[in-house]
Design an enzyme around this catalytic site. Sequence first.
Site: not given
Length: 109
Positions: A34, A37
Amino acid sequence: MAGANVKTFTTANFESDVLKSEKPVLVDFWAPWCSPCRMVAPVVEELADSYVGKMVIGKLDVDENGPIASKYGVMSIPTLAVFKGGMLVDKITGFRGKPDLVKMIEAQL
């Protein structure tokens, strides 16, 4: 990936380290693939260093600990959630800057 003050939460330690923590806990629900993230990771590390002794801060890989993410309604990542007294008390989803996260943390201290 995590800094020295960032804990790693898993299915094995979630109850003891998050739900039964005497201090509020910020959980960064994330996954290695991600991009947002990875963008929030340095902010989480800074916060972990800033709040030592006041709040526990850690990360939970949703790919490896899916049932926990599902239990707390994590549908998109990153999701940053604050637990206090064994309860989910606040969460935000998506990349947010440090000011938003500090505001969320300070509201629970």
